[in-house]
Motif scaffolding. Structure first.
Motif, mmCIF file in Angstrom:
data_model
loop_
_atom_site.group_PDB
_atom_site.id
_atom_site.type_symbol
_atom_site.label_atom_id
_atom_site.label_comp_id
_atom_site.label_asym_id
_atom_site.label_seq_id
_atom_site.Cartn_x
_atom_site.Cartn_y
_atom_site.Cartn_z
ATOM 1 N N CYS A 18 -44.099 69.987 -0.002
ATOM 2 C CA CYS A 18 -44.962 69.273 0.796
ATOM 3 C C CYS A 18 -45.918 68.964 0.785
ATOM 4 C CB CYS A 18 -44.090 69.318 2.194
ATOM 5 S SG CYS A 18 -42.184 69.489 2.390
ATOM 6 N N THR A 21 -47.028 65.945 -1.784
ATOM 7 C CA THR A 21 -46.996 64.764 -1.849
ATOM 8 C C THR A 21 -47.796 64.367 -1.193
ATOM 9 O OG1 THR A 21 -45.426 65.679 0.715
ATOM 10 C CG2 THR A 21 -44.458 65.301 -1.700
ATOM 11 N N ALA A 29 -41.199 61.541 -5.589
ATOM 12 C CA ALA A 29 -40.605 61.163 -6.750
ATOM 13 C C ALA A 29 -41.133 62.460 -7.729
ATOM 14 C CB ALA A 29 -39.861 60.136 -7.427
ATOM 15 N N ALA A 32 -41.047 66.064 -7.039
ATOM 16 C CA ALA A 32 -39.058 66.355 -6.753
ATOM 17 C C ALA A 32 -39.064 66.178 -8.512
ATOM 18 C CB ALA A 32 -38.529 65.198 -6.335
ATOM 19 N N ASN A 38 -34.191 66.887 -6.091
ATOM 20 C CA ASN A 38 -33.586 65.297 -5.354
ATOM 21 C C ASN A 38 -35.031 65.289 -4.862
ATOM 22 O OD1 ASN A 38 -32.631 63.143 -3.779
ATOM 23 N ND2 ASN A 38 -30.892 63.611 -4.879
ATOM 24 N N ALA A 39 -35.371 64.119 -4.770
ATOM 25 C CA ALA A 39 -36.251 64.072 -3.421
ATOM 26 C C ALA A 39 -35.840 63.709 -2.419
ATOM 27 C CB ALA A 39 -37.120 62.614 -4.089
ATOM 28 N N ASN A 40 -34.696 63.572 -1.824
ATOM 29 C CA ASN A 40 -34.117 63.610 -0.895
ATOM 30 C C ASN A 40 -34.348 65.224 0.113
ATOM 31 O OD1 ASN A 40 -33.220 60.657 -0.847
ATOM 32 N ND2 ASN A 40 -31.639 61.262 -1.596
ATOM 33 N N MET A 41 -34.661 65.573 -1.103
ATOM 34 C CA MET A 41 -34.618 67.204 -0.493
ATOM 35 C C MET A 41 -35.993 67.533 0.930
ATOM 36 S SD MET A 41 -32.690 70.396 0.638
ATOM 37 C CE MET A 41 -31.613 70.127 -0.322
ATOM 38 N N PHE A 43 -37.776 64.828 1.310
ATOM 39 C CA PHE A 43 -37.760 63.713 2.043
ATOM 40 C C PHE A 43 -37.398 64.569 3.739
ATOM 41 C CE2 PHE A 43 -38.278 60.272 -0.429
ATOM 42 C CZ PHE A 43 -39.259 60.134 -0.106
ATOM 43 N N LYS A 44 -36.740 65.483 3.418
ATOM 44 C CA LYS A 44 -35.786 66.343 4.226
ATOM 45 C C LYS A 44 -36.569 66.985 5.060
ATOM 46 C CE LYS A 44 -31.685 69.059 5.515
ATOM 47 N NZ LYS A 44 -30.561 70.003 5.378
ATOM 48 N N ARG A 47 -39.497 65.860 7.189
ATOM 49 C CA ARG A 47 -38.920 65.206 8.433
ATOM 50 C C ARG A 47 -39.504 66.490 9.898
ATOM 51 N NH1 ARG A 47 -35.437 62.089 5.697
ATOM 52 N NH2 ARG A 47 -33.727 63.897 6.374
#
Length: 111
Positions: A18, A21, A29, A32, A38-41, A43-44, A47
């Motif tokens: 994290c 980034t 991306a 990742a 995966n980039a969504n991981m 982003f999770k 948060r």
């Protein structure tokens, strides 16, 4: 079709990923892809307050301006590995770069 094993990331690894980034010019991306995830991981994780970089930690990162590396042009005798001089009529040229460990990078291309 082979199934991938689920990877388990430690809390410290999540914080480190994290934090990467937050560097200038680096996207989620890109980070990742570096870790084949995966980039969504990411982003999770961003948060989640346990892993998200704190604003004061982001400010402590020294951002260096891009700079040029020194280059030295040396006239040296040809070796058996050197390609013949380029033919001006062909429109092709060669660049040879000697790198660490005695390796040589040769780039041949059109003008």
């Amino acid at each position: 079709m082979a199934r991938r094993a689920k990877r388990l990331w430690t809390d410290e690894e999540k914080r480190s990923i994290c934090f990467q980034t937050t560097a200038a010019g680096v996207s989620v991306a890109q980070v990742a892809r570096r870790y084949a995830m995966n980039a969504n991981m990411i982003f999770k994780w961003l948060r989640d307050p346990r892993y998200a970089p704190t604003p004061d930690a982001v400010e402590d990162v020294a951002v260096e301006a891009p700079c040029f590396l020194p280059v030295e042009i040396v006239d040296r005798p040809r070796t058996e590995y050197t390609v013949p001089p380029p033919d001006p009529k062909s429109g092709q040229g060669t660049i040879e770069i000697d790198v660490a460990g005695g390796h040589r990078l040769r780039i041949i291309g059109a003008y």
